[in-house]
Design a protein around this motif. Structure first.
Motif, mmCIF file in Angstrom:
data_model
loop_
_atom_site.group_PDB
_atom_site.id
_atom_site.type_symbol
_atom_site.label_atom_id
_atom_site.label_comp_id
_atom_site.label_asym_id
_atom_site.label_seq_id
_atom_site.Cartn_x
_atom_site.Cartn_y
_atom_site.Cartn_z
ATOM 1 N N LYS A 34 0.853 -1.185 0.000
ATOM 2 C CA LYS A 34 0.000 0.000 0.000
ATOM 3 C C LYS A 34 0.891 1.238 0.000
ATOM 4 O O LYS A 34 1.891 1.291 0.729
ATOM 5 N N SER A 35 0.520 2.240 -0.797
ATOM 6 C CA SER A 35 1.330 3.444 -0.943
ATOM 7 C C SER A 35 0.672 4.639 -0.271
ATOM 8 O O SER A 35 -0.572 4.753 -0.247
ATOM 9 N N TYR A 36 1.502 5.536 0.266
ATOM 10 C CA TYR A 36 1.039 6.772 0.885
ATOM 11 C C TYR A 36 1.892 7.921 0.367
ATOM 12 O O TYR A 36 3.099 7.763 0.147
ATOM 13 N N VAL A 37 1.271 9.081 0.176
ATOM 14 C CA VAL A 37 1.997 10.266 -0.271
ATOM 15 C C VAL A 37 2.432 11.073 0.943
ATOM 16 O O VAL A 37 1.935 10.880 2.061
ATOM 17 N N ILE A 38 3.346 11.991 0.727
ATOM 18 C CA ILE A 38 3.875 12.807 1.815
ATOM 19 C C ILE A 38 2.741 13.552 2.529
ATOM 20 O O ILE A 38 1.846 14.116 1.901
ATOM 21 N N GLY A 39 2.753 13.497 3.856
ATOM 22 C CA GLY A 39 1.736 14.165 4.671
ATOM 23 C C GLY A 39 0.521 13.309 4.975
ATOM 24 O O GLY A 39 -0.298 13.670 5.832
ATOM 25 N N GLU A 40 0.382 12.168 4.329
ATOM 26 C CA GLU A 40 -0.785 11.310 4.544
ATOM 27 C C GLU A 40 -0.598 10.461 5.800
ATOM 28 O O GLU A 40 0.496 9.970 6.071
ATOM 29 N N LYS A 41 -1.691 10.283 6.545
ATOM 30 C CA LYS A 41 -1.631 9.461 7.757
ATOM 31 C C LYS A 41 -1.756 7.985 7.404
ATOM 32 O O LYS A 41 -2.658 7.586 6.669
ATOM 33 N N VAL A 101 5.690 6.870 0.682
ATOM 34 C CA VAL A 101 5.970 5.679 1.491
ATOM 35 C C VAL A 101 5.266 4.461 0.887
ATOM 36 O O VAL A 101 4.113 4.552 0.449
ATOM 37 N N LEU A 102 5.970 3.338 0.890
ATOM 38 C CA LEU A 102 5.390 2.052 0.528
ATOM 39 C C LEU A 102 5.431 1.164 1.766
ATOM 40 O O LEU A 102 6.498 0.997 2.371
ATOM 41 N N VAL A 103 4.292 0.612 2.163
ATOM 42 C CA VAL A 103 4.246 -0.257 3.331
ATOM 43 C C VAL A 103 3.742 -1.629 2.926
ATOM 44 O O VAL A 103 3.050 -1.801 1.909
#
Length: 671
Positions: A34-41, A101-103
Motif C-alpha cells: 500500500k502506498s502513501y503520499v507525503i503528509g498522509e496518515k 511511502v510504501l508499506v
C-alpha cells in the motif's frame, strides 16, 4: 510473490527470524502493498488496531500528538520486538508519511490465523492477536459497544472461545444457566416446547448476536433450547464475568436491559404527521408531530433512517446492524438514546424500559442541587389560548408587526437606553435620599408579574405573525421569581430560520422596548418618586433581557442560538460532549477534535464563557450602586465581588450539575 528484498525486511524482525523459507513465502503472501503520499496518515492515534505494517520504502514520523520518533525502511508499525505495542487494542500514536511511502500491510485476522498454524513463532503474540481480534468483535455487539477499549481488553482476556459442529445442541430448555454467548460466526436456532410438547422455533440468531443472558439476569433455568444450525464459533461469557461487566459498566448494564426489553420489536406511534425541511446549509431534517398531543420531534438524517426501521418487524440488534450498514457507524449508544428520546416524546409504541438511576451514585452536592431545583421550579399550563390569540392578532395586534412599528421600536430602544445611562447617577442619588425607597423598590418588583406575562405574549403573537399555532400558555415560578411561558414548538415546522429566531427573541425585544419607554419617561417627569419608579422599572426590564439571553439556561438566548446554529438539542449535546471530554485520558486530543468536528457545541461553550464573564462584571457594578441607593452607602468591594461570583456560580451550577450527572451515569466504574 513478494519481492525477496521485501521478504528480507520481514525475516529481519526478531519475531519472524526463525521462519523457514517455505514459511516465509507463505507468510509474505498474506501481506499486501500500500502506498502513501507525503503528509498522509498511515494510522491514527486512538483507532482500533486492525493491521500491522512494515515500511518497505520511505520515511515516517510517529506523533503522540507531537513528533516523538521517525521510522524508516524495515521498521514496523504496531509491533515491538516481543509483540504488540498496544495493550488496549487502540493505536497509541499516529504515523504520518514524511515522504512517499510504501508499506507492507498484514490484516490482523490473517496474522492470527498464520500464528495458529505456526505456534513455534510466539505463543504470546498469538494470544495477543486473538485477544485484539476478540476485542474488535465484541465491540460490534450492541450491549458492549460503549465499553472503553482498555476495559474491554481486560474482559476479553477472560472470555473463552468454542466451536460447535453443525446440529450440535448447546443447551436444552430447563438446563441451569451459568454462561451466555456471543456468536462469532455461524447460526444458532432457538426453540422451545409449547404446552402440547411440540418444539417451536422462536428465532435464528447470527453474528454478532448475544443470547442466553436472560438466565443470568433472572437466575432462572434456560427457557429454550439452543442448536447450532451450522458450524458455529461462540465466545463464552461466564456468569461472574457477565455480572462484573454489568456492575462496572453502567452503559452496558443499560444496553443489556434494553436488549432484553426490545426483543418485543418497537414500532412507530400512530397518527404522526411528517414534515420535511432543508436547513440553510443544505441539511435535510424531518419534524414529527402528534397533533392530538401537541408533541414535536425533530429528526436528522440518522434519526429519519432509524424511524423508517420502526415497523415492528425488527428488534434492537437488527436496527443497530442496519444503521451500521447504512452509515458505517457502529454506535449502539446513538441508537439506544434515540429510541429512548422517541419513547419519552410519545412517538414509540412499545415501551423500552430505562435503567433505574440510583441516587446513591450522586455526590451530596449534586443530590442537594437537584432536589432544590425541583422544589424551586413549578409550571402550570393552560391550553386553548390559540384561538383567542388568533382573534386578537387579526383584530389589532398585527399593527405592532408592521415595518413602521419595527423602525419605531429601534428608535425607542436606542434613545431610551441612552437616556437610562444618562440618568443612572441621578436616579441612584434620588433613590438614596428618598424616604419611600423600599416601597418604590417593592412596587417595581411586583411589576415583574406583568413584565413576564407581556414577555411571553410577545413570543405568542410573533408565532401568530409567522402563521403558526401556540399550543399552550402558562405561568409558574422559577427559583426566586415568577415566570410565564408559551408553547411555540409549532415553529419547528417553519422552514423560515429568521421567523424562528424572531420568535425566540421577541420576548427580550419587548422587554428592551418597555425598559426604554420607561427610561424616556424620565425626560418628562420631575417628581423624585416617579423618576425612581421608572428607573427601577427600566432596570428590571433590562436585567430580564440580560438574564433571558443567557445560553446557560434553556431560555430565549439559548433557543435563538440553537436556531442560529440549526442544532437541535444544542445544550444536551454540548453537555454530553463536555462530559465525554472530561472523561478522556488525553483531553488535549479531545479538545482539538472538538474544535474541528463539533463546531456548534464549541460555539455554544464559547458564548457561555463570554456570558459568564459579563455576569461577573455587570452584577458587581449594579450591586455597588444599588447598595448606595438603598442603604445610603457603597458596599464594601469584597461584598460586590462575592455576590458577583455567586451569580456566576449559580448560573453555571445547573450546567455543572448536568455535566456531572452525565459523567456519573455514563462512566460510572464502581457502585
Amino acid at each position: 510473490m513478494m519481492e525477496e528484498k521485501y521478504q528480507q525486511l520481514i525475516v529481519a524482525h526478531p519475531l519472524f527470524s526463525a521462519l523457514t523459507a517455505e514459511e516465509l513465502n507463505t507468510f509474505s503472501s498474506l501481506f499486501r502493498q500500500k502506498s502513501y503520499v507525503i503528509g498522509e496518515k498511515i494510522v491514527n492515534m486512538g483507532d482500533v488496531i486492525d493491521a500491522i505494517y512494515f515500511i518497505a520504502e520511505g520515511k515516517t514520523e510517529v506523533q503522540n500528538p507531537e513528533p516523538i520518533a521517525t521510522l524508516g525502511r524495515g521498521e514496523s508499525i504496531g509491533l515491538s520486538d516481543t509483540g504488540f505495542f498496544s495493550l488496549t487494542g487502540l493505536r497509541t500514536a499516529s504515523v504520518v508519511a514524511l515522504s512517499d511511502v510504501l508499506v507492507l500491510q498484514l490484516d490482523l485476522e490473517h496474522f492470527r490465523d498464520f500464528l495458529r498454524t505456526h505456534p513455534h513463532i510466539s505463543q504470546h503474540v498469538l494470544e495477543s492477536a486473538s485477544v485484539l481480534l476478540r476485542v474488535r468483535f465484541i465491540k460490534q455487539a450492541a450491549p458492549f459497544a460503549t465499553i472503553p477499549f482498555d476495559h474491554l481488553h481486560q474482559f476479553a482476556e477472560e472470555i473463552t472461545e468454542i466451536t460447535l459442529p453443525a446440529d450440535t445442541i448447546l443447551y436444552k430448555q430447563g438446563d441451569i444457566g451459568d454462561t451466555c454467548y456471543l456468536i462469532e460466526s455461524g447460526r444458532i436456532s432457538i426453540s422451545a416446547l409449547d404446552p402440547s410438547g411440540n418444539s417451536k422455533i422462536l428465532a435464528e440468531l447470527q453474528s454478532p448476536g448475544l443470547f442466553s443472558e436472560t438466565a443470568l439476569l433472572l437466575n432462572t433455568p434456560r427457557n429454550a433450547t439452543a442448536l447450532a444450525v451450522e458450524e458455529t464459533k461462540l465466545l463464552v461469557i461466564s456468569k461472574p464475568l457477565f455480572l462484573k461487566m454489568m456492575e462496572k459498566e453502567a452503559d452496558t448494564a443499560r444496553a443489556i436491559t434494553l436488549l432484553h426489553q426490545a426483543r418485543s420489536r418497537p414500532y412507530r406511534a400512530k397518527a404522526v404527521d411528517i414534515f420535511h425541511q432543508t436547513t440553510s446549509d443544505g441539511e435535510k431534517i424531518v419534524v414529527l408531530r402528534q397533533s392530538t398531543k401537541n408533541n414535536y420531534f425533530q429528526l436528522t438524517s440518522h434519526g429519519w433512517f432509524i424511524w423508517g426501521l420502526l415497523d415492528g418487524t425488527r428488534n434492537l440488534s437488527s436496527i443497530i446492524r442496519a444503521f451500521y450498514r447504512e452509515f458505517h457507524i457502529l454506535n449502539a449508544r446513538l441508537v439506544l438514546e434515540f429510541l429512548l428520546d422517541l419513547q419519552d416524546a410519545g412517538f414509540l409504541e412499545v415501551e423500552i424500559k430505562k435503567e433505574a438511576k440510583s441516587a446513591d451514585i450522586y455526590p451530596f452536592w449534586l443530590k442537594f442541587f437537584l432536589a432544590t431545583k425541583k422544589t424551586m421550579e413549578a409550571r402550570y399550563t393552560f391550553a386553548g389560548f390559540d384561538a383567542w390569540l388568533g382573534k386578537t392578532y387579526e383584530g389589532f395586534v398585527w399593527i405592532f408587526y408592521t415595518k413602521i412599528m419595527r423602525c419605531l421600536y429601534i428608535l425607542l430602544a436606542v434613545t431610551g437606553f441612552g437616556v437610562f445611562i444618562a440618568y443612572f447617577n441621578q436616579a441612584v442619588h434620588l433613590l438614596s435620599i428618598s424616604s419611600i425607597k423600599w416601597t418604590l423598590f417593592l412596587t417595581a418588583s411586583y411589576s415583574i408579574w406583568i413584565i413576564v406575562i407581556l414577555h411571553e405574549l410577545a413570543h405568542a403573537y410573533t408565532t401568530k405573525a409567522a402563521g403558526r399555532r401556540v399550543n399552550a400558555f402558562g405561568v409558574g415560578w422559577f427559583w426566586l421569581g415568577p415566570m410565564a411561558f408559551c408553547d411555540t414548538s409549532d415553529m419547528w415546522l417553519s422552514a423560515d430560520k429568521k421567523a424562528r429566531i424572531a420568535v425566540d427573541l421577541a420576548g427580550v425585544c419587548l422587554n428592551f422596548i418597555l425598559g426604554s419607554i420607561a427610561a424616556l419617561g424620565l425626560l418628562f417627569v420631575y417628581q423624585p418618586a416617579v423618576i425612581v419608579f421608572l428607573w427601577f422599572f427600566a432596570l428590571f426590564n433590562y436585567l430580564m433581557v440580560f438574564g433571558n439571553l443567557s445560553p446557560l439556561l434553556e431560555l430565549d438566548g439559548y433557543y435563538a442560538l440553537m436556531d442560529i446554529l440549526e442544532k437541535p438539542n444544542l445544550r444536551e449535546s454540548s453537555i454530553l460532549l463536555l462530559a465525554s471530554f472530561f472523561n478522556q485520558e488525553n483531553p488535549v486530543i479531545s479538545y482539538r477534535a472538538v474544535l474541528k468536528q463539533q463546531k456548534a457545541e464549541t460555539i455554544y461553550w464559547s458564548v457561555c464563557l463570554i456570558f459568564m464573564a459579563l455576569e461577573a462584571i455587570l452584577p458587581y457594578f449594579l450591586i455597588q450602586h444599588v447598595f448606595y441607593g438603598l442603604l445610603g452607602q457603597y458596599s464594601h468591594p469584597f461584598i460586590g465581588v462575592v455576590l458577583s461570583l455567586m451569580v456566576v456560580v449559580f448560573s453555571g451550577l445547573g450546567v455543572l450539575a448536568k455535566v456531572r450527572e452525565k459523567i456519573i451515569l455514563r462512566t460510572q466504574q464502581t457502585k
